[in-house]
Write a protein that holds these residues in place. Structure first.
Motif, PDB file in Angstrom:
ATOM      1  N   LYS A 249       7.989  10.878  -0.343  1.00 48.94           N
ATOM      2  CA  LYS A 249       7.455  11.556   0.703  1.00 48.94           C
ATOM      3  C   LYS A 249       6.674  10.963   1.161  1.00 48.94           C
ATOM      4  CE  LYS A 249       8.223  16.313  -0.526  1.00 48.94           C
ATOM      5  NZ  LYS A 249       7.469  17.623  -1.698  1.00 48.94           N
ATOM      6  N   LEU A 250       5.804   9.968   2.476  1.00 46.74           N
ATOM      7  CA  LEU A 250       4.918   9.409   2.781  1.00 46.74           C
ATOM      8  C   LEU A 250       3.842  10.402   3.555  1.00 46.74           C
ATOM      9  CD1 LEU A 250       4.160   6.178   4.083  1.00 46.74           C
ATOM     10  CD2 LEU A 250       5.558   6.523   6.066  1.00 46.74           C
ATOM     11  N   LYS A 251       2.854  10.069   2.618  1.00 46.09           N
ATOM     12  CA  LYS A 251       1.343  10.939   2.849  1.00 46.09           C
ATOM     13  C   LYS A 251       0.379   9.311   3.593  1.00 46.09           C
ATOM     14  CE  LYS A 251       2.840  14.924   0.337  1.00 46.09           C
ATOM     15  NZ  LYS A 251       2.246  15.898  -0.364  1.00 46.09           N
ATOM     16  N   ALA A 252      -0.376  10.228   4.801  1.00 48.99           N
ATOM     17  CA  ALA A 252      -1.174   9.586   5.013  1.00 48.99           C
ATOM     18  C   ALA A 252      -2.919   9.738   4.159  1.00 48.99           C
ATOM     19  CB  ALA A 252      -1.612  10.508   5.981  1.00 48.99           C
ATOM     20  N   ARG A 253      -3.172   8.818   3.931  1.00 50.03           N
ATOM     21  CA  ARG A 253      -4.361   8.642   2.978  1.00 50.03           C
ATOM     22  C   ARG A 253      -5.723   9.107   3.453  1.00 50.03           C
ATOM     23  NH1 ARG A 253      -2.429   4.205  -2.278  1.00 50.03           N
ATOM     24  NH2 ARG A 253      -5.971   4.447  -1.847  1.00 50.03           N
TER      25      ARG A 253
ATOM     26  N   PRO B   1      -3.224   3.720   6.293  1.00 50.85           N
ATOM     27  CA  PRO B   1      -3.325   4.027   4.582  1.00 50.85           C
ATOM     28  C   PRO B   1      -2.231   4.633   3.917  1.00 50.85           C
ATOM     29  CG  PRO B   1      -5.547   3.643   5.214  1.00 50.85           C
ATOM     30  CD  PRO B   1      -4.582   3.594   6.420  1.00 50.85           C
ATOM     31  N   VAL B   2      -1.309   4.995   3.517  1.00 51.35           N
ATOM     32  CA  VAL B   2      -0.374   5.865   2.948  1.00 51.35           C
ATOM     33  C   VAL B   2       0.164   5.184   1.422  1.00 51.35           C
ATOM     34  CG1 VAL B   2       1.014   6.022   5.353  1.00 51.35           C
ATOM     35  CG2 VAL B   2       1.812   4.388   3.590  1.00 51.35           C
ATOM     36  N   SER B   3       0.558   6.137   1.184  1.00 52.09           N
ATOM     37  CA  SER B   3       1.169   6.846  -0.136  1.00 52.09           C
ATOM     38  C   SER B   3       2.914   7.408  -0.576  1.00 52.09           C
ATOM     39  CB  SER B   3       0.058   7.711  -1.490  1.00 52.09           C
ATOM     40  OG  SER B   3       0.095   8.595  -0.745  1.00 52.09           O
ATOM     41  N   LEU B   4       3.109   6.812  -1.570  1.00 49.85           N
ATOM     42  CA  LEU B   4       4.344   7.500  -2.119  1.00 49.85           C
ATOM     43  C   LEU B   4       4.403   8.324  -2.453  1.00 49.85           C
ATOM     44  CD1 LEU B   4       6.903   4.784  -1.102  1.00 49.85           C
ATOM     45  CD2 LEU B   4       6.940   5.842   0.154  1.00 49.85           C
TER      46      LEU B   4
ATOM     47  N   TYR C 182       7.919   1.474  -4.511  1.00 46.45           N
ATOM     48  CA  TYR C 182       6.285   2.741  -5.461  1.00 46.45           C
ATOM     49  C   TYR C 182       5.994   1.963  -6.410  1.00 46.45           C
ATOM     50  CZ  TYR C 182       5.160   7.265  -7.522  1.00 46.45           C
ATOM     51  OH  TYR C 182       5.082   7.959  -8.903  1.00 46.45           O
ATOM     52  N   HIS C 183       6.482   1.812  -7.363  1.00 48.75           N
ATOM     53  CA  HIS C 183       6.131   1.235  -8.550  1.00 48.75           C
ATOM     54  C   HIS C 183       5.587  -0.140  -8.353  1.00 48.75           C
ATOM     55  CE1 HIS C 183       8.170   3.715 -10.995  1.00 48.75           C
ATOM     56  NE2 HIS C 183       9.303   3.625 -10.532  1.00 48.75           N
ATOM     57  N   ASP C 184       5.826  -0.762  -7.776  1.00 44.99           N
ATOM     58  CA  ASP C 184       4.598  -1.894  -7.399  1.00 44.99           C
ATOM     59  C   ASP C 184       2.861  -1.550  -6.835  1.00 44.99           C
ATOM     60  OD1 ASP C 184       7.021  -3.369  -8.492  1.00 44.99           O
ATOM     61  OD2 ASP C 184       6.592  -4.554  -6.311  1.00 44.99           O
ATOM     62  N   SER C 185       3.425  -0.752  -6.177  1.00 47.56           N
ATOM     63  CA  SER C 185       2.319  -0.076  -5.232  1.00 47.56           C
ATOM     64  C   SER C 185       1.527   0.648  -6.440  1.00 47.56           C
ATOM     65  CB  SER C 185       2.661   0.873  -3.889  1.00 47.56           C
ATOM     66  OG  SER C 185       2.331   1.767  -3.853  1.00 47.56           O
ATOM     67  N   LYS C 186       2.096   1.637  -6.985  1.00 44.36           N
ATOM     68  CA  LYS C 186       1.130   1.636  -7.915  1.00 44.36           C
ATOM     69  C   LYS C 186       0.320   1.004  -8.658  1.00 44.36           C
ATOM     70  CE  LYS C 186       1.614   6.797  -8.029  1.00 44.36           C
ATOM     71  NZ  LYS C 186       0.478   7.736  -7.366  1.00 44.36           N
ATOM     72  N   THR C 187       1.101   0.235  -9.545  1.00 40.72           N
ATOM     73  CA  THR C 187       0.742  -0.303 -10.542  1.00 40.72           C
ATOM     74  C   THR C 187      -0.495  -1.745 -10.147  1.00 40.72           C
ATOM     75  OG1 THR C 187       3.218  -0.694 -11.073  1.00 40.72           O
ATOM     76  CG2 THR C 187       1.166  -2.528 -12.174  1.00 40.72           C
ATOM     77  N   LEU C 188       0.024  -2.348  -8.687  1.00 38.37           N
ATOM     78  CA  LEU C 188      -1.031  -2.698  -8.168  1.00 38.37           C
ATOM     79  C   LEU C 188      -2.868  -1.844  -7.709  1.00 38.37           C
ATOM     80  CD1 LEU C 188      -1.990  -5.701  -6.733  1.00 38.37           C
ATOM     81  CD2 LEU C 188      -1.202  -5.260  -4.569  1.00 38.37           C
TER      82      LEU C 188
ATOM     83  N   ILE D 240      -2.099  -1.294  -1.057  1.00 35.14           N
ATOM     84  CA  ILE D 240      -1.243  -1.801  -0.550  1.00 35.14           C
ATOM     85  C   ILE D 240       0.011  -1.409   0.273  1.00 35.14           C
ATOM     86  CG2 ILE D 240      -1.379  -4.309  -1.835  1.00 35.14           C
ATOM     87  CD1 ILE D 240       1.614  -3.135  -3.049  1.00 35.14           C
ATOM     88  N   LEU D 241       0.145  -0.197   0.710  1.00 36.52           N
ATOM     89  CA  LEU D 241       0.871   0.818   1.406  1.00 36.52           C
ATOM     90  C   LEU D 241       0.522   0.934   3.101  1.00 36.52           C
ATOM     91  CD1 LEU D 241       2.745   2.790  -1.020  1.00 36.52           C
ATOM     92  CD2 LEU D 241       3.701   0.792   0.307  1.00 36.52           C
ATOM     93  N   PHE D 242       0.959   0.627   3.709  1.00 37.45           N
ATOM     94  CA  PHE D 242       0.240   0.701   4.933  1.00 37.45           C
ATOM     95  C   PHE D 242       1.758   1.377   6.360  1.00 37.45           C
ATOM     96  CE2 PHE D 242      -2.831  -1.525   3.512  1.00 37.45           C
ATOM     97  CZ  PHE D 242      -4.025  -1.448   3.627  1.00 37.45           C
ATOM     98  N   LEU D 243       1.478   2.093   7.061  1.00 36.55           N
ATOM     99  CA  LEU D 243       2.878   2.643   7.631  1.00 36.55           C
ATOM    100  C   LEU D 243       2.146   1.604   9.153  1.00 36.55           C
ATOM    101  CD1 LEU D 243       5.255   4.461   9.040  1.00 36.55           C
ATOM    102  CD2 LEU D 243       3.197   6.187  10.060  1.00 36.55           C
ATOM    103  N   ALA D 244       2.242   1.505   9.591  1.00 31.42           N
ATOM    104  CA  ALA D 244       1.818   0.117  11.060  1.00 31.42           C
ATOM    105  C   ALA D 244       2.588   0.736  11.930  1.00 31.42           C
ATOM    106  CB  ALA D 244       2.958  -1.119  11.490  1.00 31.42           C
TER     107      ALA D 244
END
Length: 120
Positions: free
Chosen positions: A57-61, A44-47, A2-8, A16-20
């Motif tokens: 919660k995993l949400k589609a972007r 593409p998703v977000s936490l 969560y923190h790594d994706s927000k920071t980047l 950088i977050l994707f549901l494959a």
């Protein structure tokens, strides 16, 4: 994660977050015992969560769903395989099972390779 994706995303503007969806099981030509798995479709998703005590919660972007472009380039360069184009229909709907079937046809001559449609 969560923190790594927000920071980047804040620092570089890159998600950088994707549901494959689905994976390609393939065999390394240099070492037949080396079986690999690569994602086929990337959503593409977000936490998100309201507070530190809540579950994520995993949400589609709202960004486009895309094929694995790195895999496409690799298969074309190393194995001379062209994966099918993944295009939405007139209603912006992607036929996931149709795409998986087309990928399976593209790799049909490769021994030990298969599309794993239920992998995420």
């Amino acid at each position: 994660m969560y923190h790594d994706s927000k920071t980047l995303e804040e620092e570089q503007g890159a998600n950088i977050l994707f549901l494959a969806l689905g994976t390609l099981k393939w065999v390394d030509p240099a070492n037949k015992e080396n079986v690999r798995y690569a994602p086929l479709i990337l959503v593409p998703v977000s936490l998100e969560r309201g507070s530190a005590g809540e579950r994520f919660k995993l949400k589609a972007r709202s960004e486009d769903i895309i094929p694995n472009l790195s895999l496409e380039a690799f298969l074309e360069r190393v194995h001379h395989i062209n994966l099918p184009v993944m295009q939405p229909d007139d209603n912006d709907v992607i036929n996931v099972s149709g795409y998986f079937e087309a990928v399976q046809q593209a790799i049909a001559l490769k021994t030990g390779w298969e599309v794993k449609t239920n992998d995420i």
